[in-house]
Scaffold this active site. Structure first.
Site, PDB file in Angstrom:
ATOM      1  N   GLU A  14     119.037 116.052  33.939  1.00 12.83           N
ATOM      2  CA  GLU A  14     118.003 116.905  34.531  1.00 12.83           C
ATOM      3  C   GLU A  14     117.914 116.766  36.052  1.00 12.83           C
ATOM      4  O   GLU A  14     116.831 116.763  36.638  1.00 12.83           O
ATOM      5  CB  GLU A  14     116.644 116.631  33.874  1.00 12.83           C
ATOM      6  N   GLU A  68     119.458 118.683  24.686  1.00 14.52           N
ATOM      7  CA  GLU A  68     118.178 117.995  24.498  1.00 14.52           C
ATOM      8  C   GLU A  68     117.155 119.043  24.100  1.00 14.52           C
ATOM      9  O   GLU A  68     117.036 120.082  24.728  1.00 14.52           O
ATOM     10  CB  GLU A  68     117.731 117.277  25.774  1.00 14.52           C
TER      11      GLU A  68
END
Length: 299
Positions: free
Chosen positions: A177, A256
Site C-alpha cells: 500500500e 488483500e
C-alpha cells in the site's frame, strides 16, 4: 364468459408451449477451452493479526491449522500470504525482522516462517506469497525504500525460507500500500531473485490501489512487463480491468480483501466477495485477513 373447461384447455396449451420452449439443451464442458482460471482463495497473515496462534496449546493450534490449510477440509485455503517482518507497527502490532541491523540476521525470528512451514506440511501445493509492510531503519535509510539495501533485504528473507525447507516462495511484492517504485528497481529486484536461485518466484504489484500506472509502465518497457506476473489490488470492489489479462497477460488478483466475523454469516460474506470479484471483474484470487476471525471464534 370463459368457463372452467376453457380455462383448463388454455392451461394445457400454455403448459405444452412452455415444455416446447424449455426443451433440454446440450452444454459442452471443455477443460481445455480458453477461459479465466480461478487461482484460488487464501489467508493473509500480517500486522500481527495471527500472533496469538503460535501460543495456543499444541492440539488446539494443530486443529486450527488443519481447518485452515488441509485440502478438502475446513477452509481448504489455496494461498498463504505473510508479512516480511520489519520491526515496525504495521496494523495490529509489530512483526520482528530477520535482520535488526545490517550485521544481524536470524532466520528463526518471528513466526511467519513457522506459519509457512505448517501450511506447506498440510498442503505441499499451497501457493506462498510474501510482502513488506515495513523495513528496519537501517534498510535504505540514506537512499529510501527503493534501494539496493531493500533488494538485498528481500533476498536475505528468501534465503531464510530455504533453511526452513518451506520450498519455493511463489510470489513476492514490492511494498504494501505504498508507491510501487520504478520499472528499473522492479527489474533489478526480479533479476536479483534469479541470481540468488529464486527464479521461480514471481512478482505481483502494486499491492495497493493503483493499477493504471503499472500498465502504463509496461507499455513503455517490455522487460518490465516480462518481470511482472500480475496486478494485486486491495479491496477492489467492482473494478474490472480487462486489459490486465487481455493486453498484458497478467494475473488480476484481490491480494488483500475484507476480514469478517468467524461464524456462518462471516463465511457467507466471504463467499459473496469471492463470487462477486470473479463474476464482476474476473479477479481470480482473493486473500482475506482470515486468521484473526478464526482465532476469535476459537477462544
Amino acid at each position: 364468459m370463459i368457463g372452467p373447461r376453457s380455462v383448463a384447455a388454455a392451461a394445457l396449451v400454455c403448459a405444452a408451449a412452455v415444455a416446447l420452449t424449455l426443451r433440454p439443451s446440450e452444454i459442452t464442458l471443455d477443460g481445455h477451452a480458453l477461459s479465466w482460471t480461478y487461482d484460488g482463495h487464501g489467508a493473509l497473515s500480517a500486522g500481527a493479526s495471527s500472533r496469538l496462534l503460535y501460543d495456543y496449546p499444541a492440539k488446539e493450534r494443530s486443529d486450527i491449522l488443519d481447518l485452515l490449510f488441509k485440502p478438502n477440509f475446513g477452509a481448504s485455503l489455496h494461498h498463504i500470504k505473510v508479512e516480511i517482518g520489519g520491526d515496525g507497527q504495521s496494523t495490529d502490532g509489530t512483526e520482528a525482522s530477520h535482520m535488526h541491523s545490517r550485521d544481524d540476521i536470524s532466520c528463526d525470528r518471528g513466526y511467519e516462517f513457522w506459519l509457512l512451514t505448517e501450511a506447506r506440511k498440510r498442503n505441499p501445493h499451497i501457493k506462498t506469497y510474501a510482502l513488506s509492510w515495513a523495513s528496519p531503519w537501517w534498510v535504505g535509510n540514506q537512499t529510501g525504500f527503493y534501494s539496493q539495501d531493500e533488494i538485498d533485504y528481500h533476498i536475505s528473507w528468501l534465503n531464510c525460507t530455504k533453511q526452513h525447507d518451506i520450498g519455493t516462495i511463489d510470489y513476492m511484492g514490492n511494498w504494501n500500500e505504498r508507491a510501487w517504485g520504478t520499472s528499473d528497481w522492479t527489474k533489478e529486484f526480479k533479476q536479483a531473485m534469479v541470481n540468488a536461485g529464486h527464479a521461480e518466484t514471481q512478482l505481483i504489484i502494486p499491492d495497493g490501489f493503483e493499477a493504471k500506472s503499472v500498465e502504463a509502465a509496461a507499455d513503455k518497457d517490455e522487460q518490465f512487463k516480462s518481470a511482472v506476473a500480475g496486478i494485486g489490488m486491495h479491496y477492489p470492489c467492482n473494478q474490472p480491468d480487462p486489459a490486465v489479462q487481455q493486453t498484458y497477460d497478467w494475473k488480476y488478483w484481490s491480494s488483500e480483501d475484507y476480514s469478517t466475523v468467524g461464524n456462518w454469516s462471516g463465511a457467507g460474506c466471504w463467499g459473496r466477495i469471492l463470487n462477486q470479484n470473479f463474476v464482476r471483474m474476473n479477479s481470480t484470487c482473493l486473500r482475506s485477513h482470515l486468521l484473526l476471525p478464526v482465532l476469535q471464534l476459537s477462544l
